[in-house]
Design a protein around this motif. Structure first.
Motif, mmCIF file in Angstrom:
data_model
loop_
_atom_site.group_PDB
_atom_site.id
_atom_site.type_symbol
_atom_site.label_atom_id
_atom_site.label_comp_id
_atom_site.label_asym_id
_atom_site.label_seq_id
_atom_site.Cartn_x
_atom_site.Cartn_y
_atom_site.Cartn_z
ATOM 1 N N LYS A 1 7.756 -23.910 -35.918
ATOM 2 C CA LYS A 1 6.805 -22.507 -36.405
ATOM 3 C C LYS A 1 7.151 -21.383 -35.944
ATOM 4 O O LYS A 1 7.493 -20.072 -36.486
ATOM 5 C CB LYS A 1 5.368 -22.937 -36.055
ATOM 6 N N LYS A 2 7.468 -21.243 -34.584
ATOM 7 C CA LYS A 2 7.575 -20.023 -33.882
ATOM 8 C C LYS A 2 9.220 -19.654 -33.643
ATOM 9 O O LYS A 2 9.611 -18.503 -33.515
ATOM 10 C CB LYS A 2 7.088 -20.001 -32.591
ATOM 11 N N VAL B 1 7.876 -10.258 -35.777
ATOM 12 C CA VAL B 1 8.984 -11.085 -36.667
ATOM 13 C C VAL B 1 10.176 -10.555 -36.386
ATOM 14 O O VAL B 1 10.801 -9.552 -36.842
ATOM 15 C CB VAL B 1 8.721 -11.621 -37.958
ATOM 16 N N ASP C 1 2.097 -11.164 -36.399
ATOM 17 C CA ASP C 1 3.139 -11.364 -35.298
ATOM 18 C C ASP C 1 4.148 -10.521 -35.435
ATOM 19 O O ASP C 1 4.476 -9.603 -36.517
ATOM 20 C CB ASP C 1 3.662 -12.854 -35.690
ATOM 21 N N ARG D 1 5.196 -13.200 -45.618
ATOM 22 C CA ARG D 1 4.564 -13.904 -44.342
ATOM 23 C C ARG D 1 3.635 -15.152 -44.800
ATOM 24 O O ARG D 1 3.592 -16.297 -44.393
ATOM 25 C CB ARG D 1 3.705 -12.964 -43.636
ATOM 26 N N ILE E 1 3.890 -17.502 -41.854
ATOM 27 C CA ILE E 1 4.060 -16.874 -40.562
ATOM 28 C C ILE E 1 2.727 -15.804 -40.326
ATOM 29 O O ILE E 1 2.144 -15.087 -41.316
ATOM 30 C CB ILE E 1 5.144 -15.712 -40.585
ATOM 31 N N ARG F 1 12.255 -20.789 -35.991
ATOM 32 C CA ARG F 1 12.701 -21.186 -37.313
ATOM 33 C C ARG F 1 14.065 -20.990 -37.192
ATOM 34 O O ARG F 1 14.802 -19.958 -37.552
ATOM 35 C CB ARG F 1 12.013 -20.618 -38.344
ATOM 36 N N THR G 1 7.502 -14.466 -33.597
ATOM 37 C CA THR G 1 8.352 -15.642 -34.573
ATOM 38 C C THR G 1 9.889 -15.093 -34.523
ATOM 39 O O THR G 1 10.163 -14.031 -34.817
ATOM 40 C CB THR G 1 7.629 -15.677 -35.801
#
Length: 380
Positions: A257-258, A200, A198, A189, A194, A260, A231
């Protein structure tokens, strides 16, 4: 040890071959290798094998597309027979020059010429079958093989001579080992930028992508928009990227960013390691890498897969608690979003699934393959 290897057309056939070669080189540093590849444009083995430091030579070969219709199938069979005969001759010539101790086939239409040639040249040959239900080609080629190494133990019953089979699991490249820990997740991360806390989600549909998985993830992204600590990483496949990009931008969901999104996930090792949950098809390689990394997953088998083998691949993991299996015909966006949210809100369940996933990992597959071949060579 001198080793000739054929496997390609897809990463699912090629990467196990590379994992086997790497293990042999690790155990016997003086070993020499020659990979055989197919003569088609942009085929994966012709790109990846030289990058991995191995030699590759091209062998004539061809596949038959069963969906082409009776006339085209007849023509295709004729062309395939001719290309296979040429491939056998080329393989025999390469064997005479390279003088392999063993030949190994891991799938793809480059394997038949090599396996038939090895039989004619009286060289020990081995097959590695990745799937829970083997394809027709490997079932036919098994008559020429000394042994057939199985990615799934249940595949043995599908071969005419189950006594030839050895359950090894699917070999995975060593770079994936040790990535199941919290420390590895945190490092991945940090590398990818990241946030460490988060949730993910990583989703992909194989090297070609999946419109179905893309659509399902679009709806999840729309529902998760604005929620803190989320994310999403999506590999769309090159063919589908432009459409996904346009849809996300039009809906105001594009966020580098969030959310991808990329045509192809290049840094797959880091992306899998960073994830809390994976959504993917159930190809044998994907499952092997997922379990070695100890990741829980929602598996949506490719319904068009030959003999529905992806369903049985997925079932072997789901039955042990490491994954949730949902067939494509049974899934919709509401169901998937509910399932993701339930897991996102239940870290204890995710942890339990992760442990069950890792328990399915084929950690010693390449060692089993190497040691079996070595013992055969010593007793011949």
């Amino acid at each position: 040890m001198r080793v000739m290897i054929a496997g390609g057309g897809t990463g699912g056939h090629l990467y196990p071959a590379l994992a086997i070669a790497d293990k042999i080189k690790e155990r016997e540093p003086g070993s020499e290798f020659l990979f055989l590849g197919s003569p088609y444009k942009d085929v994966i083995e012709c790109r990846v094998v030289p990058q991995a430091g191995y030699r590759i030579r091209i062998v004539p070969c061809r596949w038959v597309d069963r969906a082409e219709g009776p006339l085209m199938n007849f023509i295709g069979l004729f062309l395939t027979a001719g290309m296979t005969a040429a491939g056998i001759v080329k393989s025999l010539w390469l064997m005479k020059r390279f003088k392999p101790d063993v030949v190994i086939g891991t799938g793809g239409f480059v394997c038949p010429p090599m396996l038939v040639a090895s039989h004619l040249a009286k060289i020990k040959s081995y097959l590695q079958e990745q799937n829970a239900i083997p394809g027709m080609t490997n079932k036919l080629l098994s008559r020429y093989a000394e042994r057939v190494f199985l990615g799934f133990e249940s595949a043995a019953e599908h071969f005419a001579d189950p006594g030839k089979t050895v359950y090894s699991g699917n070999p995975v490249r060593s770079i994936f080992f040790g990535l199941h820990t919290d420390e590895a997740k945190a490092a991945a991360r940090e590398k990818l930028g990241i946030p460490k806390d988060d949730f993910v989600l990583t989703a992909f549909g194989g090297s070609l992508g999946s419109p179905k998985i893309n659509d399902l993830c679009f709806d999840y992204i729309a529902g998760a928009a604005g929620k803190p600590g989320r994310t999403t990483i999506l590999g769309t496949g090159r063919k589908h990227f432009a459409d996904c990009e346009a849809r996300l931008k039009e809906a105001g969901l594009w966020d580098e960013k969030k959310v991808r999104v990329s045509p192809f996930i290049v840094d797959m090792m880091d992306v899998i390691t960073a994830a809390d949950l994976l959504i993917c098809r159930a190809g044998a390689l994907s499952l092997a890498e997922t379990t070695v990394c100890g990741k829980p997953s929602i598996l949506i088998p490719l319904p068009e897969a030959m003999d529905n083998h992806q369903y049985y691949n997925a079932k072997s993991i789901a039955d042990k608690g490491g994954a949730i299996l949902i067939e494509e015909k049974d899934i919709d966006s509401a169901m998937l979003c509910w399932q993701i949210e339930e897991l996102a809100e239940d870290p204890a369940k995710l942890r339990k699934m992760a442990e069950a996933s890792y328990a399915c990992a084929p950690l010693d597959a390449a060692d089993i393959i190497y040691e079996t071949m070595k013992k055969d060579l010593e007793t011949r």
